[in-house]
Motif scaffolding. Structure first.
Motif, short mmCIF file in Angstrom:
data_model
loop_
_atom_site.label_atom_id
_atom_site.label_comp_id
_atom_site.label_asym_id
_atom_site.label_seq_id
_atom_site.Cartn_x
_atom_site.Cartn_y
_atom_site.Cartn_z
N ASP A 130 120.53 -13.02 3.08
CA ASP A 130 120.02 -14.07 3.11
C ASP A 130 120.25 -14.67 4.79
O ASP A 130 118.82 -15.34 5.66
CB ASP A 130 121.29 -15.38 3.10
CG ASP A 130 121.10 -15.67 1.34
OD1 ASP A 130 120.14 -14.22 0.74
OD2 ASP A 130 121.71 -15.76 0.48
N ASN A 131 120.68 -13.61 5.84
CA ASN A 131 121.59 -14.28 7.42
C ASN A 131 119.80 -13.33 7.95
O ASN A 131 119.15 -14.02 8.63
CB ASN A 131 122.59 -13.20 7.59
CG ASN A 131 122.59 -13.76 9.77
OD1 ASN A 131 122.11 -14.52 9.84
ND2 ASN A 131 123.26 -12.66 10.05
N LEU A 132 119.46 -12.74 7.85
CA LEU A 132 118.38 -11.25 7.82
C LEU A 132 116.88 -12.11 7.85
O LEU A 132 116.03 -12.40 9.03
CB LEU A 132 118.54 -10.38 7.40
CG LEU A 132 118.97 -9.24 7.99
CD1 LEU A 132 119.41 -7.89 6.76
CD2 LEU A 132 119.69 -8.67 8.99
N LYS A 133 117.35 -12.47 6.06
CA LYS A 133 115.53 -13.01 6.21
C LYS A 133 115.30 -14.74 7.14
O LYS A 133 114.00 -15.30 7.64
CB LYS A 133 115.68 -14.00 5.30
CG LYS A 133 115.60 -12.45 3.63
CD LYS A 133 115.00 -13.05 2.53
CE LYS A 133 116.41 -13.55 1.93
NZ LYS A 133 116.27 -13.24 0.61
N HIS A 134 116.63 -15.94 7.52
CA HIS A 134 116.41 -16.96 8.37
C HIS A 134 116.83 -16.26 8.93
O HIS A 134 115.74 -17.24 10.75
CB HIS A 134 118.49 -17.59 7.70
CG HIS A 134 117.14 -17.88 6.33
ND1 HIS A 134 118.36 -17.28 5.47
CD2 HIS A 134 117.18 -18.84 5.55
CE1 HIS A 134 117.70 -17.89 3.93
NE2 HIS A 134 117.02 -18.77 4.19
N ASN A 135 117.13 -15.45 9.94
CA ASN A 135 117.36 -15.09 11.89
C ASN A 135 116.24 -14.37 12.34
O ASN A 135 116.81 -14.02 13.61
CB ASN A 135 118.81 -15.51 11.65
CG ASN A 135 119.89 -16.75 11.32
OD1 ASN A 135 119.15 -17.19 11.65
ND2 ASN A 135 120.57 -16.02 10.42
N PHE A 136 115.78 -13.35 11.53
CA PHE A 136 115.02 -12.36 12.33
C PHE A 136 113.85 -11.91 11.70
O PHE A 136 113.61 -11.14 10.99
CB PHE A 136 115.98 -10.47 11.84
CG PHE A 136 117.53 -10.85 12.92
CD1 PHE A 136 117.79 -10.66 14.10
CD2 PHE A 136 118.46 -11.36 11.29
CE1 PHE A 136 118.70 -11.01 14.59
CE2 PHE A 136 119.72 -11.95 12.90
CZ PHE A 136 120.40 -10.95 14.04
N GLU A 137 113.03 -12.59 11.73
CA GLU A 137 111.93 -13.39 10.96
C GLU A 137 110.92 -12.07 11.87
O GLU A 137 110.95 -12.22 13.27
CB GLU A 137 111.20 -14.95 11.10
CG GLU A 137 111.78 -14.63 9.92
CD GLU A 137 110.95 -16.80 10.15
OE1 GLU A 137 109.96 -16.60 11.46
OE2 GLU A 137 111.58 -17.15 8.97
N ASN A 138 110.04 -11.33 11.22
CA ASN A 138 109.33 -9.81 12.28
C ASN A 138 109.40 -8.78 12.89
O ASN A 138 109.31 -8.66 13.28
CB ASN A 138 108.44 -10.91 13.15
CG ASN A 138 107.72 -11.66 12.78
OD1 ASN A 138 106.75 -11.69 11.59
ND2 ASN A 138 107.62 -13.17 13.88
N TRP A 139 111.52 -8.94 12.14
CA TRP A 139 112.20 -7.57 12.49
C TRP A 139 112.20 -6.28 11.08
O TRP A 139 111.62 -6.51 10.34
CB TRP A 139 113.55 -7.69 12.71
CG TRP A 139 113.57 -8.83 14.11
CD1 TRP A 139 113.43 -9.79 14.99
CD2 TRP A 139 114.77 -8.58 14.83
NE1 TRP A 139 114.16 -10.28 15.57
CE2 TRP A 139 115.03 -9.13 15.78
CE3 TRP A 139 115.99 -7.28 14.96
CZ2 TRP A 139 116.04 -8.79 16.72
CZ3 TRP A 139 116.95 -6.99 15.47
CH2 TRP A 139 116.58 -7.80 17.11
N VAL A 140 112.20 -5.33 11.94
CA VAL A 140 112.55 -4.25 10.72
C VAL A 140 113.94 -3.43 10.57
O VAL A 140 114.36 -3.64 11.81
CB VAL A 140 111.01 -2.84 11.72
CG1 VAL A 140 111.39 -2.04 10.72
CG2 VAL A 140 109.91 -2.76 11.76
N VAL A 141 114.61 -3.80 9.30
CA VAL A 141 115.86 -3.22 9.18
C VAL A 141 115.61 -1.97 7.70
O VAL A 141 114.89 -1.99 7.31
CB VAL A 141 116.60 -4.63 8.49
CG1 VAL A 141 117.64 -4.81 8.07
CG2 VAL A 141 116.06 -6.05 9.08
#
Length: 93
Positions: free
Chosen positions: A26-37
């Motif tokens: 949830d944190n990644l989706k909301h705060n790291f748009e356009n990133w690759v994880v």
């Protein structure tokens, strides 16, 4: 890139790991748009726990453990397929 707790690392395996990974996603989706994880894990259920669809997975060994590198693309918006409700009512005249 992360190596989250899983199976052998969190013995006994607990529901709190799945809950934690949902919160991480949830944190990644909301705060790291356009990133690759990338996530390294032996838990093949990780994408389901995170409610994310991996865009790539690579088999790798972390010592004796068979693991996967999962790649997730943090695309803005939702990738969920909307259910298409069939409209059966006709317009009122």
């Amino acid at each position: 890139m992360a190596n989250p707790p899983y199976g052998e690392q969190s013995n006994p395996k607990s529901a709190s790991v799945a809950s934690m990974m949902k919160n991480v996603a949830d944190n990644l989706k909301h705060n790291f748009e356009n990133w690759v994880v990338w996530m390294l894990t032996s838990d093949l259920n990780l994408p389901r726990q995170m409610r994310l669809q991996e865009s790539r997975k690579i088999v790798i060994f972390n010592g004796p453990l068979e693991c996967r590198f999962f790649r997730f693309l943090m695309i803005p918006g939702s990738n969920r397929r909307e259910s298409k409700a069939v409209k059966t009512s006709s317009p009122k005249e």
